[in-house]
Design a protein around this motif. Structure first.
Motif, PDB file in Angstrom:
ATOM      1  N   GLU A  67       3.816  -1.232  -2.278  1.00 21.93           N
ATOM      2  CA  GLU A  67       2.816  -0.255  -1.834  1.00 21.93           C
ATOM      3  C   GLU A  67       3.289   1.171  -2.105  1.00 21.93           C
ATOM      4  OE1 GLU A  67      -0.214  -1.058  -0.529  1.00 21.93           O
ATOM      5  OE2 GLU A  67       0.294  -3.164  -0.824  1.00 21.93           O
ATOM      6  N   VAL A  68       2.348   2.072  -2.269  1.00 24.14           N
ATOM      7  CA  VAL A  68       2.637   3.492  -2.476  1.00 24.14           C
ATOM      8  C   VAL A  68       2.576   4.189  -1.117  1.00 24.14           C
ATOM      9  CG1 VAL A  68       1.867   5.626  -3.579  1.00 24.14           C
ATOM     10  CG2 VAL A  68       1.691   3.453  -4.805  1.00 24.14           C
ATOM     11  N   TYR A  69       3.609   4.994  -0.832  1.00 26.15           N
ATOM     12  CA  TYR A  69       3.688   5.718   0.436  1.00 26.15           C
ATOM     13  C   TYR A  69       3.907   7.204   0.174  1.00 26.15           C
ATOM     14  CZ  TYR A  69       4.188   1.075   2.410  1.00 26.15           C
ATOM     15  OH  TYR A  69       3.974  -0.228   2.758  1.00 26.15           O
ATOM     16  N   THR A 109      14.822   0.340  -2.598  1.00 28.65           N
ATOM     17  CA  THR A 109      14.608   1.069  -3.844  1.00 28.65           C
ATOM     18  C   THR A 109      13.224   1.698  -3.810  1.00 28.65           C
ATOM     19  OG1 THR A 109      13.854  -0.929  -4.996  1.00 28.65           O
ATOM     20  CG2 THR A 109      16.178  -0.341  -5.220  1.00 28.65           C
ATOM     21  N   LEU A 110      13.150   2.903  -4.369  1.00 30.97           N
ATOM     22  CA  LEU A 110      11.934   3.687  -4.377  1.00 30.97           C
ATOM     23  C   LEU A 110      11.638   4.103  -5.812  1.00 30.97           C
ATOM     24  CD1 LEU A 110       9.806   5.107  -2.550  1.00 30.97           C
ATOM     25  CD2 LEU A 110      11.337   7.090  -2.550  1.00 30.97           C
ATOM     26  N   GLU A 111      10.460   3.733  -6.304  1.00 30.66           N
ATOM     27  CA  GLU A 111      10.058   4.109  -7.661  1.00 30.66           C
ATOM     28  C   GLU A 111       9.259   5.404  -7.612  1.00 30.66           C
ATOM     29  OE1 GLU A 111       7.320   2.441 -11.323  1.00 30.66           O
ATOM     30  OE2 GLU A 111       8.065   1.032  -9.835  1.00 30.66           O
ATOM     31  N   LEU A 112       9.725   6.354  -8.398  1.00 31.86           N
ATOM     32  CA  LEU A 112       9.057   7.646  -8.512  1.00 31.86           C
ATOM     33  C   LEU A 112       8.414   7.728  -9.881  1.00 31.86           C
ATOM     34  CD1 LEU A 112      11.986   9.638  -6.933  1.00 31.86           C
ATOM     35  CD2 LEU A 112       9.911   8.850  -5.786  1.00 31.86           C
ATOM     36  N   ASP A 113       7.875   8.872 -10.246  1.00 30.31           N
ATOM     37  CA  ASP A 113       7.194   9.029 -11.530  1.00 30.31           C
ATOM     38  C   ASP A 113       8.054   8.592 -12.710  1.00 30.31           C
ATOM     39  OD1 ASP A 113       4.907  10.010 -10.378  1.00 30.31           O
ATOM     40  OD2 ASP A 113       5.537  12.091 -10.538  1.00 30.31           O
ATOM     41  N   THR A 161       6.666   4.449  -4.687  1.00 32.46           N
ATOM     42  CA  THR A 161       6.381   3.036  -4.463  1.00 32.46           C
ATOM     43  C   THR A 161       7.629   2.360  -3.925  1.00 32.46           C
ATOM     44  OG1 THR A 161       4.804   3.025  -6.294  1.00 32.46           O
ATOM     45  CG2 THR A 161       5.621   0.880  -5.543  1.00 32.46           C
ATOM     46  N   LEU A 162       7.506   1.726  -2.776  1.00 37.57           N
ATOM     47  CA  LEU A 162       8.603   0.967  -2.185  1.00 37.57           C
ATOM     48  C   LEU A 162       8.725  -0.332  -2.978  1.00 37.57           C
ATOM     49  CD1 LEU A 162      10.678   0.503   0.078  1.00 37.57           C
ATOM     50  CD2 LEU A 162       8.807  -0.377   1.473  1.00 37.57           C
ATOM     51  N   THR A 163       9.757  -0.436  -3.820  1.00 42.65           N
ATOM     52  CA  THR A 163       9.821  -1.576  -4.735  1.00 42.65           C
ATOM     53  C   THR A 163      10.606  -2.760  -4.193  1.00 42.65           C
ATOM     54  OG1 THR A 163      11.659  -0.501  -5.881  1.00 42.65           O
ATOM     55  CG2 THR A 163       9.479  -0.226  -6.825  1.00 42.65           C
ATOM     56  N   GLU A 164      11.622  -2.505  -3.355  1.00 45.60           N
ATOM     57  CA  GLU A 164      12.436  -3.629  -2.870  1.00 45.60           C
ATOM     58  C   GLU A 164      13.247  -3.228  -1.650  1.00 45.60           C
ATOM     59  OE1 GLU A 164      15.942  -6.625  -4.559  1.00 45.60           O
ATOM     60  OE2 GLU A 164      15.438  -4.815  -5.670  1.00 45.60           O
TER      61      GLU A 164
END
Length: 76
Positions: A64-66, A38-42, A18-21
């Motif tokens: 959004e999730v990419y 920043t990228l949110e992973l599991d 998820t692209l968070t910021e």
């Protein structure tokens, strides 16, 4: 020359994130090696660095999730 910014493969099992910021505004100057987004992973949130210096052109929205490999920005 344009450099594509894509969702990176982080870890063996990562399929999406998820692209968070965005840490640089659209049209802003970026410097190679400095945090870009920043990228949110599991199980974590990662700061991803800019691969090159230049001007950022954002192509993807936050929240959004990419999939790994998805084009999210360009640096010109």
């Amino acid at each position: 020359m344009t450099t594509e910014v894509r969702i990176p493969q982080i870890g063996f099992s990562t399929q999406e994130g998820t692209l968070t910021e965005w840490l640089v505004a659209d049209g802003g100057a970026v410097e190679a090696g400095k945090p870009l987004y920043t990228l949110e992973l599991d199980k974590s949130v990662q700061e991803i660095e800019a691969p090159v210096s230049g001007t950022l052109k954002i192509r993807a929205a936050t929240g959004e999730v990419y999939q790994v490999g998805a084009l999210i920005a360009e640096i010109v």
